[in-house]
Design a protein around this motif. Structure first.
Motif, mmCIF file in Angstrom:
data_model
loop_
_atom_site.group_PDB
_atom_site.id
_atom_site.type_symbol
_atom_site.label_atom_id
_atom_site.label_comp_id
_atom_site.label_asym_id
_atom_site.label_seq_id
_atom_site.Cartn_x
_atom_site.Cartn_y
_atom_site.Cartn_z
ATOM 1 N N GLN A 3 46.361 41.348 45.702
ATOM 2 C CA GLN A 3 44.937 41.496 45.388
ATOM 3 C C GLN A 3 44.764 41.706 43.894
ATOM 4 O OE1 GLN A 3 43.814 44.749 48.028
ATOM 5 N NE2 GLN A 3 42.996 43.274 49.491
ATOM 6 N N VAL A 5 41.850 42.539 40.855
ATOM 7 C CA VAL A 5 40.504 43.023 40.572
ATOM 8 C C VAL A 5 40.278 42.990 39.072
ATOM 9 C CG1 VAL A 5 38.895 44.947 40.769
ATOM 10 C CG2 VAL A 5 40.527 44.491 42.616
ATOM 11 N N GLU A 6 39.320 42.155 38.653
ATOM 12 C CA GLU A 6 39.007 42.034 37.233
ATOM 13 C C GLU A 6 37.870 42.979 36.865
ATOM 14 O OE1 GLU A 6 39.587 37.509 38.407
ATOM 15 O OE2 GLU A 6 38.542 39.229 39.261
ATOM 16 N N CYS A 22 42.748 43.257 34.508
ATOM 17 C CA CYS A 22 43.019 42.753 35.852
ATOM 18 C C CYS A 22 44.106 43.620 36.469
ATOM 19 C CB CYS A 22 43.458 41.304 35.807
ATOM 20 S SG CYS A 22 43.943 40.649 37.421
ATOM 21 N N TYR A 95 38.755 34.350 35.266
ATOM 22 C CA TYR A 95 39.496 34.689 36.466
ATOM 23 C C TYR A 95 40.918 35.108 36.123
ATOM 24 C CZ TYR A 95 35.804 32.200 38.949
ATOM 25 O OH TYR A 95 34.591 31.778 39.442
ATOM 26 N N TYR A 115 47.486 33.352 43.701
ATOM 27 C CA TYR A 115 46.498 34.392 43.976
ATOM 28 C C TYR A 115 45.492 34.466 42.841
ATOM 29 C CZ TYR A 115 50.031 35.805 47.347
ATOM 30 O OH TYR A 115 50.935 35.813 48.373
ATOM 31 N N TRP A 116 44.237 34.715 43.214
ATOM 32 C CA TRP A 116 43.146 34.720 42.256
ATOM 33 C C TRP A 116 42.212 35.900 42.480
ATOM 34 C CZ3 TRP A 116 42.803 31.042 38.439
ATOM 35 C CH2 TRP A 116 43.693 29.970 38.553
ATOM 36 N N GLY A 117 41.663 36.401 41.382
ATOM 37 C CA GLY A 117 40.637 37.423 41.482
ATOM 38 C C GLY A 117 39.269 36.802 41.688
ATOM 39 N N GLN A 118 38.262 37.655 41.782
ATOM 40 C CA GLN A 118 36.903 37.208 42.043
ATOM 41 C C GLN A 118 36.182 36.733 40.787
ATOM 42 O OE1 GLN A 118 35.472 36.973 45.195
ATOM 43 N NE2 GLN A 118 37.626 37.285 45.701
ATOM 44 N N GLY A 119 36.689 37.099 39.639
ATOM 45 C CA GLY A 119 36.093 36.655 38.385
ATOM 46 C C GLY A 119 35.181 37.686 37.760
ATOM 47 N N THR A 120 35.064 37.604 36.451
ATOM 48 C CA THR A 120 34.153 38.458 35.704
ATOM 49 C C THR A 120 33.479 37.593 34.637
ATOM 50 O OG1 THR A 120 33.954 40.533 34.441
ATOM 51 C CG2 THR A 120 35.951 39.235 34.064
#
Length: 126
Positions: A3, A5-6, A22, A95, A115-120
């Motif tokens: 997981q 988180v940015e 991140c 991301y 794997y990727w975060g949700q972005g900011t």
């Protein structure tokens, strides 16, 4: 399951600075690679910078060399992107990405990361 988180996005005027963070969790790899990508709506995703967990040498897209710095804190499983001298063309969703191994030709290619975060969102005004 990894997981990501940015945090740290926002709005800034041209010439300003922002630092993205991140935080990664849910993995047991001793070696891994993390990266930052950015994307505008309707545009291809662009690799910005990447760093390996061991060693810490960053690799950058030409568009950000000399302005952005990627760094990491292994104790916190966190990677940072310090963005200085920001330009309006840096505006994008940023991301975070993670992979246990990335072949050399894919270091700044999204296909190299699982794997990727949700972005900011980063917005730079002129």
């Amino acid at each position: 399951q990894v997981q990501l988180v940015e945090s740290g996005g926002g709005s800034v005027q041209a010439g300003g600075s922002l630092r993205l963070s991140c935080a990664a969790s849910g993995f047991t790899y001793s070696s891994y690679r993390m990266a930052w990508f950015r994307q505008l709506p309707g545009k291809d995703r662009e690799g910005v910078a990447t760093i390996y967990a061991i060693g810490g040498v960053g690799y950058y897209a030409d568009s950000v060399k000399g302005r952005f710095t990627i760094s990491k804190d292994n104790a916190k499983n966190t990677v940072y992107l310090q963005m200085n001298s920001l330009k309006p063309e840096d505006t994008a969703m940023y991301y975070c990405a993670f992979a246990s191994f990335v072949p050399g030709p894919l270091l700044l290619n999204g296909r190299g990361y699982r794997y990727w975060g949700q972005g900011t969102q980063v917005t730079v005004s002129s």
